[in-house]
Motif scaffolding. Structure first.
Motif, PDB file in Angstrom:
ATOM      1  N   GLU A 184     -13.884   5.461   1.848  1.00  0.00           N
ATOM      2  CA  GLU A 184     -13.641   5.428   3.297  1.00  0.00           C
ATOM      3  C   GLU A 184     -12.176   5.175   3.614  1.00  0.00           C
ATOM      4  OE1 GLU A 184     -14.570   1.302   1.986  1.00  0.00           O
ATOM      5  OE2 GLU A 184     -15.568   3.213   1.686  1.00  0.00           O
ATOM      6  N   ARG A 185     -11.442   4.636   2.672  1.00  0.00           N
ATOM      7  CA  ARG A 185      -9.992   4.415   2.824  1.00  0.00           C
ATOM      8  C   ARG A 185      -9.209   5.386   1.946  1.00  0.00           C
ATOM      9  NH1 ARG A 185      -8.311  -0.500   5.313  1.00  0.00           N
ATOM     10  NH2 ARG A 185      -6.341   0.603   5.122  1.00  0.00           N
ATOM     11  N   ARG A 186      -9.815   6.505   1.621  1.00  0.00           N
ATOM     12  CA  ARG A 186      -9.216   7.601   0.849  1.00  0.00           C
ATOM     13  C   ARG A 186      -8.814   7.202  -0.575  1.00  0.00           C
ATOM     14  NH1 ARG A 186      -4.840   9.240   4.908  1.00  0.00           N
ATOM     15  NH2 ARG A 186      -5.906   8.348   6.663  1.00  0.00           N
ATOM     16  N   GLY A 187      -9.430   6.157  -1.101  1.00  0.00           N
ATOM     17  CA  GLY A 187      -9.182   5.777  -2.492  1.00  0.00           C
ATOM     18  C   GLY A 187      -7.751   5.360  -2.788  1.00  0.00           C
ATOM     19  N   ARG A 188      -7.040   4.880  -1.764  1.00  0.00           N
ATOM     20  CA  ARG A 188      -5.639   4.492  -1.953  1.00  0.00           C
ATOM     21  C   ARG A 188      -5.505   3.332  -2.936  1.00  0.00           C
ATOM     22  NH1 ARG A 188      -2.282   3.917   3.391  1.00  0.00           N
ATOM     23  NH2 ARG A 188      -0.768   3.582   1.754  1.00  0.00           N
ATOM     24  N   THR A 189      -4.398   3.301  -3.626  1.00  0.00           N
ATOM     25  CA  THR A 189      -4.082   2.207  -4.545  1.00  0.00           C
ATOM     26  C   THR A 189      -3.278   1.153  -3.795  1.00  0.00           C
ATOM     27  OG1 THR A 189      -4.052   3.694  -6.443  1.00  0.00           O
ATOM     28  CG2 THR A 189      -2.899   1.592  -6.690  1.00  0.00           C
ATOM     29  N   MET A 190      -3.603  -0.104  -4.045  1.00  0.00           N
ATOM     30  CA  MET A 190      -2.881  -1.239  -3.484  1.00  0.00           C
ATOM     31  C   MET A 190      -2.308  -2.032  -4.663  1.00  0.00           C
ATOM     32  SD  MET A 190      -3.483  -0.715  -0.307  1.00  0.00           S
ATOM     33  CE  MET A 190      -3.082  -2.170   0.614  1.00  0.00           C
ATOM     34  N   TRP A 191      -1.040  -2.403  -4.555  1.00  0.00           N
ATOM     35  CA  TRP A 191      -0.370  -3.172  -5.592  1.00  0.00           C
ATOM     36  C   TRP A 191      -0.106  -4.568  -5.067  1.00  0.00           C
ATOM     37  CZ3 TRP A 191       0.837   1.781  -4.146  1.00  0.00           C
ATOM     38  CH2 TRP A 191       0.667   2.774  -5.107  1.00  0.00           C
ATOM     39  N   VAL A 192      -0.259  -5.574  -5.925  1.00  0.00           N
ATOM     40  CA  VAL A 192      -0.059  -6.966  -5.510  1.00  0.00           C
ATOM     41  C   VAL A 192       1.082  -7.562  -6.318  1.00  0.00           C
ATOM     42  CG1 VAL A 192      -1.130  -9.231  -5.264  1.00  0.00           C
ATOM     43  CG2 VAL A 192      -2.496  -7.156  -4.899  1.00  0.00           C
ATOM     44  N   PHE A 193       2.049  -8.120  -5.592  1.00  0.00           N
ATOM     45  CA  PHE A 193       3.224  -8.768  -6.178  1.00  0.00           C
ATOM     46  C   PHE A 193       3.194 -10.248  -5.844  1.00  0.00           C
ATOM     47  CE2 PHE A 193       4.374  -4.376  -5.555  1.00  0.00           C
ATOM     48  CZ  PHE A 193       5.193  -4.050  -6.623  1.00  0.00           C
TER      49      PHE A 193
ATOM     50  N   LEU B   8      10.933  -5.483 -10.402  1.00  0.00           N
ATOM     51  CA  LEU B   8       9.706  -6.241 -10.149  1.00  0.00           C
ATOM     52  C   LEU B   8       8.502  -5.413 -10.571  1.00  0.00           C
ATOM     53  CD1 LEU B   8      10.400  -7.776  -6.640  1.00  0.00           C
ATOM     54  CD2 LEU B   8      10.787  -8.783  -8.883  1.00  0.00           C
ATOM     55  N   SER B   9       7.491  -6.091 -11.054  1.00  0.00           N
ATOM     56  CA  SER B   9       6.255  -5.408 -11.440  1.00  0.00           C
ATOM     57  C   SER B   9       5.089  -6.047 -10.713  1.00  0.00           C
ATOM     58  CB  SER B   9       6.011  -5.548 -12.943  1.00  0.00           C
ATOM     59  OG  SER B   9       7.043  -4.933 -13.653  1.00  0.00           O
ATOM     60  N   PRO B  10       4.116  -5.245 -10.295  1.00  0.00           N
ATOM     61  CA  PRO B  10       2.933  -5.832  -9.670  1.00  0.00           C
ATOM     62  C   PRO B  10       2.140  -6.632 -10.704  1.00  0.00           C
ATOM     63  CG  PRO B  10       2.630  -3.472  -9.971  1.00  0.00           C
ATOM     64  CD  PRO B  10       4.030  -3.790 -10.387  1.00  0.00           C
ATOM     65  N   VAL B  11       1.482  -7.691 -10.248  1.00  0.00           N
ATOM     66  CA  VAL B  11       0.668  -8.483 -11.172  1.00  0.00           C
ATOM     67  C   VAL B  11      -0.706  -7.857 -11.352  1.00  0.00           C
ATOM     68  CG1 VAL B  11       1.855 -10.676 -10.883  1.00  0.00           C
ATOM     69  CG2 VAL B  11       0.019 -10.069  -9.310  1.00  0.00           C
ATOM     70  N   TYR B  12      -1.155  -7.099 -10.364  1.00  0.00           N
ATOM     71  CA  TYR B  12      -2.372  -6.317 -10.508  1.00  0.00           C
ATOM     72  C   TYR B  12      -2.415  -5.268  -9.411  1.00  0.00           C
ATOM     73  CZ  TYR B  12      -4.597  -9.232  -6.867  1.00  0.00           C
ATOM     74  OH  TYR B  12      -4.895  -9.887  -5.706  1.00  0.00           O
ATOM     75  N   HIS B  13      -3.346  -4.342  -9.536  1.00  0.00           N
ATOM     76  CA  HIS B  13      -3.534  -3.310  -8.528  1.00  0.00           C
ATOM     77  C   HIS B  13      -5.020  -3.021  -8.418  1.00  0.00           C
ATOM     78  CE1 HIS B  13      -3.356  -0.970 -12.256  1.00  0.00           C
ATOM     79  NE2 HIS B  13      -4.166  -0.120 -11.638  1.00  0.00           N
ATOM     80  N   TYR B  14      -5.414  -2.411  -7.314  1.00  0.00           N
ATOM     81  CA  TYR B  14      -6.810  -2.036  -7.120  1.00  0.00           C
ATOM     82  C   TYR B  14      -6.875  -0.811  -6.224  1.00  0.00           C
ATOM     83  CZ  TYR B  14      -6.233  -4.679  -2.752  1.00  0.00           C
ATOM     84  OH  TYR B  14      -5.797  -5.148  -1.546  1.00  0.00           O
TER      85      TYR B  14
ATOM     86  N   GLY C  11       0.800  -1.206   0.000  1.00  0.00           N
ATOM     87  CA  GLY C  11       0.000   0.000   0.000  1.00  0.00           C
ATOM     88  C   GLY C  11       0.840   1.266   0.000  1.00  0.00           C
ATOM     89  N   SER C  12       2.147   1.118  -0.116  1.00  0.00           N
ATOM     90  CA  SER C  12       3.057   2.258  -0.078  1.00  0.00           C
ATOM     91  C   SER C  12       3.537   2.610  -1.488  1.00  0.00           C
ATOM     92  CB  SER C  12       4.272   1.925   0.793  1.00  0.00           C
ATOM     93  OG  SER C  12       5.321   2.834   0.573  1.00  0.00           O
ATOM     94  N   PRO C  13       3.216   3.814  -1.964  1.00  0.00           N
ATOM     95  CA  PRO C  13       3.718   4.212  -3.286  1.00  0.00           C
ATOM     96  C   PRO C  13       5.244   4.211  -3.341  1.00  0.00           C
ATOM     97  CG  PRO C  13       2.001   5.719  -2.552  1.00  0.00           C
ATOM     98  CD  PRO C  13       2.325   4.829  -1.389  1.00  0.00           C
ATOM     99  N   ASN C  14       5.898   4.598  -2.247  1.00  0.00           N
ATOM    100  CA  ASN C  14       7.364   4.620  -2.231  1.00  0.00           C
ATOM    101  C   ASN C  14       7.943   3.207  -2.330  1.00  0.00           C
ATOM    102  OD1 ASN C  14       7.454   7.414  -2.001  1.00  0.00           O
ATOM    103  ND2 ASN C  14       7.436   7.351   0.221  1.00  0.00           N
ATOM    104  N   LEU C  15       7.378   2.268  -1.598  1.00  0.00           N
ATOM    105  CA  LEU C  15       7.849   0.888  -1.665  1.00  0.00           C
ATOM    106  C   LEU C  15       7.579   0.301  -3.043  1.00  0.00           C
ATOM    107  CD1 LEU C  15       8.978  -1.748  -0.605  1.00  0.00           C
ATOM    108  CD2 LEU C  15       6.779  -2.156   0.537  1.00  0.00           C
ATOM    109  N   CYS C  16       6.410   0.579  -3.599  1.00  0.00           N
ATOM    110  CA  CYS C  16       6.084   0.074  -4.939  1.00  0.00           C
ATOM    111  C   CYS C  16       7.099   0.580  -5.958  1.00  0.00           C
ATOM    112  CB  CYS C  16       4.666   0.488  -5.327  1.00  0.00           C
ATOM    113  SG  CYS C  16       4.153  -0.180  -6.921  1.00  0.00           S
TER     114      CYS C  16
END
Length: 74
Positions: A42-51, A31-37, A18-23
């Motif tokens: 209510e969670r401020r529309g944050r992006t989550m990346w999945v590796f 490395l590339s995430p396989v997907y994101h959402y 969930g960290s843009p800096n870590l991503c």
């Protein structure tokens, strides 16, 4: 690799970031995430990346943890 069908990852160990800096750090290290959402409003529309969890990802996560700035007062 980008995944269109979540069922393809049913039995695969994953790491959610969930960290843009870590991503960015992971992407800069090949490395590339396989997907994101996006989370809901209510969670401020944050992006989550999945590796996909691999030995390389594990090593990079350890490197990140050992080198990231600490916001603690000793």
């Amino acid at each position: 690799m980008f995944i269109d069908n979540m069922q393809d990852l049913k039995d695969v160990k994953k790491y959610t970031c969930g960290s843009p800096n870590l991503c960015k750090f992971l992407e800069n290290n090949g490395l590339s995430p396989v997907y994101h959402y996006k989370l809901g409003k209510e969670r401020r529309g944050r992006t989550m990346w999945v590796f996909i969890m691999t030995p390389e990802l594990s090593e990079l996560l350890t490197k990140w943890t050992n080198n990231k700035p600490k916001n603690k007062i000793d």
